[in-house]
Design a protein around this motif. Structure first.
Motif, PDB file in Angstrom:
ATOM      1  N   ASP A  17       3.545 -29.585  -6.750  1.00  0.00           N
ATOM      2  CA  ASP A  17       3.749 -28.538  -5.753  1.00  0.00           C
ATOM      3  C   ASP A  17       5.238 -28.210  -5.629  1.00  0.00           C
ATOM      4  OD1 ASP A  17       2.859 -26.818  -3.437  1.00  0.00           O
ATOM      5  OD2 ASP A  17       4.210 -28.203  -2.380  1.00  0.00           O
ATOM      6  N   PHE A  18       6.082 -29.239  -5.624  1.00  0.00           N
ATOM      7  CA  PHE A  18       7.526 -29.050  -5.513  1.00  0.00           C
ATOM      8  C   PHE A  18       8.055 -28.214  -6.676  1.00  0.00           C
ATOM      9  CE2 PHE A  18      11.971 -30.350  -5.961  1.00  0.00           C
ATOM     10  CZ  PHE A  18      12.429 -30.210  -4.656  1.00  0.00           C
ATOM     11  N   LYS A  20       6.372 -26.214  -8.577  1.00  0.00           N
ATOM     12  CA  LYS A  20       5.809 -24.860  -8.505  1.00  0.00           C
ATOM     13  C   LYS A  20       6.612 -24.012  -7.517  1.00  0.00           C
ATOM     14  CE  LYS A  20       1.415 -24.528  -8.621  1.00  0.00           C
ATOM     15  NZ  LYS A  20      -0.015 -24.579  -8.275  1.00  0.00           N
ATOM     16  N   ARG A  21       7.038 -24.640  -6.417  1.00  0.00           N
ATOM     17  CA  ARG A  21       7.826 -23.931  -5.404  1.00  0.00           C
ATOM     18  C   ARG A  21       9.235 -23.597  -5.904  1.00  0.00           C
ATOM     19  NH1 ARG A  21       9.498 -26.123   0.541  1.00  0.00           N
ATOM     20  NH2 ARG A  21      10.550 -24.229   1.155  1.00  0.00           N
ATOM     21  N   PHE A  22       9.749 -24.438  -6.807  1.00  0.00           N
ATOM     22  CA  PHE A  22      11.102 -24.242  -7.330  1.00  0.00           C
ATOM     23  C   PHE A  22      11.053 -24.128  -8.856  1.00  0.00           C
ATOM     24  CE2 PHE A  22      11.708 -26.552  -3.334  1.00  0.00           C
ATOM     25  CZ  PHE A  22      12.578 -25.692  -2.677  1.00  0.00           C
ATOM     26  N   PRO A  23      10.667 -22.970  -9.381  1.00  0.00           N
ATOM     27  CA  PRO A  23      10.490 -22.816 -10.831  1.00  0.00           C
ATOM     28  C   PRO A  23      11.779 -22.964 -11.646  1.00  0.00           C
ATOM     29  CG  PRO A  23      10.222 -20.712  -9.712  1.00  0.00           C
ATOM     30  CD  PRO A  23      10.335 -21.754  -8.645  1.00  0.00           C
ATOM     31  N   ARG A  24      12.955 -22.854 -11.010  1.00  0.00           N
ATOM     32  CA  ARG A  24      14.205 -23.058 -11.756  1.00  0.00           C
ATOM     33  C   ARG A  24      14.344 -24.510 -12.225  1.00  0.00           C
ATOM     34  NH1 ARG A  24      19.588 -21.519  -9.546  1.00  0.00           N
ATOM     35  NH2 ARG A  24      19.008 -22.887  -7.841  1.00  0.00           N
ATOM     36  N   LEU A  25      13.585 -25.395 -11.600  1.00  0.00           N
ATOM     37  CA  LEU A  25      13.581 -26.798 -12.021  1.00  0.00           C
ATOM     38  C   LEU A  25      12.592 -26.945 -13.168  1.00  0.00           C
ATOM     39  CD1 LEU A  25      13.506 -28.536  -8.523  1.00  0.00           C
ATOM     40  CD2 LEU A  25      15.454 -28.382 -10.089  1.00  0.00           C
ATOM     41  N   ASP A  26      13.022 -26.570 -14.330  1.00  0.00           N
ATOM     42  CA  ASP A  26      12.180 -26.637 -15.523  1.00  0.00           C
ATOM     43  C   ASP A  26      12.239 -28.073 -16.050  1.00  0.00           C
ATOM     44  OD1 ASP A  26      10.591 -25.893 -17.643  1.00  0.00           O
ATOM     45  OD2 ASP A  26      12.247 -25.061 -18.804  1.00  0.00           O
ATOM     46  N   ALA A  27      11.426 -28.946 -15.436  1.00  0.00           N
ATOM     47  CA  ALA A  27      11.494 -30.380 -15.695  1.00  0.00           C
ATOM     48  C   ALA A  27      11.168 -30.716 -17.150  1.00  0.00           C
ATOM     49  CB  ALA A  27      10.548 -31.117 -14.762  1.00  0.00           C
ATOM     50  N   ASP A  28      11.874 -31.725 -17.673  1.00  0.00           N
ATOM     51  CA  ASP A  28      11.615 -32.234 -19.019  1.00  0.00           C
ATOM     52  C   ASP A  28      10.391 -33.142 -19.027  1.00  0.00           C
ATOM     53  OD1 ASP A  28      14.062 -31.067 -20.007  1.00  0.00           O
ATOM     54  OD2 ASP A  28      15.131 -32.738 -19.084  1.00  0.00           O
ATOM     55  N   THR A  29      10.258 -33.940 -17.973  1.00  0.00           N
ATOM     56  CA  THR A  29       9.175 -34.911 -17.849  1.00  0.00           C
ATOM     57  C   THR A  29       8.693 -34.919 -16.401  1.00  0.00           C
ATOM     58  OG1 THR A  29      10.285 -36.298 -19.485  1.00  0.00           O
ATOM     59  CG2 THR A  29       8.535 -37.327 -18.213  1.00  0.00           C
ATOM     60  N   VAL A  30       7.378 -35.008 -16.222  1.00  0.00           N
ATOM     61  CA  VAL A  30       6.785 -35.091 -14.891  1.00  0.00           C
ATOM     62  C   VAL A  30       5.790 -36.247 -14.908  1.00  0.00           C
ATOM     63  CG1 VAL A  30       5.383 -33.882 -13.165  1.00  0.00           C
ATOM     64  CG2 VAL A  30       7.009 -32.590 -14.565  1.00  0.00           C
ATOM     65  N   TRP A  31       5.771 -37.030 -13.848  1.00  0.00           N
ATOM     66  CA  TRP A  31       4.790 -38.108 -13.744  1.00  0.00           C
ATOM     67  C   TRP A  31       4.267 -38.190 -12.318  1.00  0.00           C
ATOM     68  CZ3 TRP A  31      10.016 -38.920 -14.056  1.00  0.00           C
ATOM     69  CH2 TRP A  31      10.618 -39.620 -13.011  1.00  0.00           C
ATOM     70  N   SER A  32       3.090 -38.789 -12.167  1.00  0.00           N
ATOM     71  CA  SER A  32       2.460 -38.962 -10.854  1.00  0.00           C
ATOM     72  C   SER A  32       2.127 -40.432 -10.642  1.00  0.00           C
ATOM     73  CB  SER A  32       1.176 -38.137 -10.757  1.00  0.00           C
ATOM     74  OG  SER A  32       1.477 -36.759 -10.848  1.00  0.00           O
ATOM     75  N   ALA A  33       2.171 -40.838  -9.393  1.00  0.00           N
ATOM     76  CA  ALA A  33       1.829 -42.216  -9.039  1.00  0.00           C
ATOM     77  C   ALA A  33       0.437 -42.540  -9.566  1.00  0.00           C
ATOM     78  CB  ALA A  33       1.877 -42.399  -7.528  1.00  0.00           C
TER      79      ALA A  33
END
Length: 135
Positions: A17-18, A20-33
């Protein structure tokens, strides 16, 4: 070479969600608990990595990383509001002929700046070898 990565994470962080709200943060890696991590571990938090800078010298990487973080001030303020831990990880590639050893120097004003932004600092060293030495 020095690469600076912003690592943002928290146990109860709705990272998707974060981002998606801030698309300029084009993350290299995303993980979830709960997701599997390296070495058969499980992530205890959710988060993302974002490359901030790459440079031949650590001094230039520091300047570029600060500039990029300044441009993301609204995103970082929201992350702090959500109790997300943010760390700038300065990664050095060492061991080759071009950079056998490495060091990063942080002036007191740099440390104060990172602290004022609520950003921790980590320094990582990654072994690398020149092609010539691998024969």
């Amino acid at each position: 070479m020095t690469v600076v990565v912003l690592r943002a994470f928290a146990p109860a962080f709705d990272v998707k969600d974060f981002l998606k709200r801030f698309p300029r943060l084009d993350a290299d890696t995303v993980w979830s608990a709960g997701e599997k991590a390296l070495l058969r571990r499980t992530h205890k938090d959710s988060g993302f990595n974002l490359t901030l800078a790459e440079a031949e010298t650590s001094a230039l990487a520091l300047v570029k990383a600060r500039q990029r973080l300044e441009s993301l001030s609204a995103e970082l303020a929201e992350a702090r509001r959500r109790s997300v831990t943010c760390v700038a990880d300065f990664g050095m590639f060492i061991g080759g002929e071009r950079q056998f050893t490495g060091a990063i120097e942080f002036a007191p004003e740099d440390l104060r700046w990172f602290a004022a932004q609520g950003i921790g600092i980590a320094v990582s060293a990654y072994p690398s070898f020149d092609d010539e030495t691998e024969s």
